[in-house]
Design a protein around this motif. Structure first.
Motif, PDB file in Angstrom:
ATOM      1  N   SER A 183       0.290 -20.262 -11.058  1.00  0.00           N
ATOM      2  CA  SER A 183       1.573 -20.642 -10.483  1.00  0.00           C
ATOM      3  C   SER A 183       2.731 -19.851 -11.098  1.00  0.00           C
TER       4      SER A 183
ATOM      5  N   PHE B 111       4.793 -23.722  -6.231  1.00  0.00           N
ATOM      6  CA  PHE B 111       4.190 -25.040  -6.251  1.00  0.00           C
ATOM      7  C   PHE B 111       2.669 -24.916  -6.396  1.00  0.00           C
ATOM      8  N   ASP B 112       2.115 -25.833  -7.170  1.00  0.00           N
ATOM      9  CA  ASP B 112       0.685 -25.768  -7.485  1.00  0.00           C
ATOM     10  C   ASP B 112      -0.207 -25.909  -6.254  1.00  0.00           C
TER      11      ASP B 112
ATOM     12  N   GLU C  20       3.322 -27.195 -12.566  1.00  0.00           N
ATOM     13  CA  GLU C  20       4.357 -28.185 -12.278  1.00  0.00           C
ATOM     14  C   GLU C  20       4.553 -29.213 -13.377  1.00  0.00           C
TER      15      GLU C  20
ATOM     16  N   ALA D 216       2.827 -35.144 -10.647  1.00  0.00           N
ATOM     17  CA  ALA D 216       2.202 -33.819 -10.723  1.00  0.00           C
ATOM     18  C   ALA D 216       0.914 -33.863 -11.527  1.00  0.00           C
TER      19      ALA D 216
END
Length: 369
Positions: free
Chosen positions: A159, A209-210, A235, A251
């Motif tokens: 990420s 974003f993951d 995140e 998250a």
């Protein structure tokens, strides 16, 4: 047929029968995952009840309380895959409340030094900033990709865009899919991922974003069938830095679900089932002193306790529920542990790296550290 010929024929038949099994034994796979800045306290204690009720850090305390606090088992509510699958079938190290210990061995306690340590097995005192730039160090991924049996079979999906430098993609030629950069789309799924990623608002310039990282990781397993895959989710750290404890917990739960999906995908694929080791860890912890905002940050010396981490591992060679060692598990041991899981001599990579964690089965029996 003479006795000699009979013996030769019998040996040939036995070798042919054993060949596929032997090949399977040697065809080890590794998936190494990092969850940025997820503290051992959240992993082993679950949501902090006081923090989860603080409107300074939480938008809807009642909803968070129902989901993560007023539950029969807070750690399992937050990270069920780590506790119900990995801790039972593998190992989950770092529970300081019950005699465990895991930590980084560098004296920086933030991301770039932590990832360098995880991936090289060494501390580099020259790395003093996340803006360090291109790393001169050879990671275990680069080393493996240079070996004939692994060449072209190592991949990295992350990420955080700084992994282009940490993994020295320009020099190592290791395929790295990191940050908001969009790699070449080779499958319909990757076309969709690239389109959605390009249309998604960006909360952090250098960290995507993951969900996209996870999607690319699953597609990489399916399409490329690498023998070694590195995945890094981000995140959990970025939401914590913003002081959003509710989003940090959500998250963490989401990432635990990603881990479960990775493991399920590995077990459903004949290329990986029964011969893949999954190792999961984090690059640093979070501040643990009396300041109510300590959890938001990390780094030495401002934030004591942020060297404290955790390590999880599951796979065919891992001794289930290995007891915590009297020694603290070090992030510098992860690289060698991954190499041992692959059936390789870690000293051939770097004899000065941290030694493998004592979590492996030995001679058909469970080994204890």
């Amino acid at each position: 047929m003479t006795l000699r010929r009979l013996l030769i024929a019998a040996f040939a038949l036995a070798l042919a029968a054993a060949g596929p099994a032997l090949a399977r034994d040697l065809d080890h796979r590794l998936v190494l995952v990092t969850v940025d800045g997820l503290s051992w306290q959240e992993v082993f204690r679950g949501a902090d009840p006081v923090r989860a009720a603080d409107k300074t850090f939480v938008e809807d305390p009642a909803a968070l309380k129902a989901r993560f606090v007023e539950v029969p088992d807070r750690p399992r509510a937050l990270t069920p895959f780590l506790h119900d699958v990995v801790a039972r079938q593998g190992v989950l190290l770092g529970d300081r409340d019950h005699g465990g210990c895991a930590a980084v061995t560098n004296d920086m306690w933030f991301s770039y030094p932590g990832y360098n340590e995880i991936l090289t097995g060494r501390v580099d005192p020259a790395i003093k900033s996340n803006e360090h730039g291109l790393s001169k160090n050879v990671t275990v991924l680069e080393w493996l990709n240079g070996r004939p049996e692994f060449r072209g079979k190592v991949r990295a999906v992350a990420s955080w865009n700084v992994f282009d430098d940490i993994l020295a993609a320009a020099r190592s030629k290791l395929p790295v899919n990191a940050g908001w950069g969009t790699p070449a789309s080779r499958t319909p799924t990757e076309v969709t991922l690239a389109r959605l990623q390009g249309q998604t608002p960006r909360r952090w310039a250098g960290v995507r974003f993951d969900l996209f990282t996870h999607g690319y990781a699953l597609e990489t397993l399916k399409h490329d069938k690498p023998r070694v895959l590195f995945v890094s989710y981000g995140e959990t750290d970025d939401f914590a830095h913003e002081g959003l404890y509710d989003q940090t917990l959500i998250a963490a739960r989401r990432t635990d679900g990603f881990l479960g999906e990775l493991w399920a995908a590995l077990q459903a694929d004949p290329a990986y089932a029964g011969k893949t080791t999954l190792i999961v860890t984090t690059d640093h912890g979070r501040g643990t002193d009396e300041r109510t905002i300590a959890w938001k940050s990390h780094g030495k010396p401002q934030w004591p306790g942020s060297d404290q981490t955790w390590i999880a591992a599951i796979g065919p060679g891992i001794a289930p529920q290995t007891a915590p060692s009297k020694d603290c598990a070090g992030a510098n041991q992860v690289a060698a542990t991954g190499l041992q899981a692959l059936g390789l001599d870690w000293k051939a990579f770097d004899p000065a790296a941290g030694a493998p964690l004592p979590i492996f089965k030995a001679a058909g029996r469970v080994s204890q550290p």
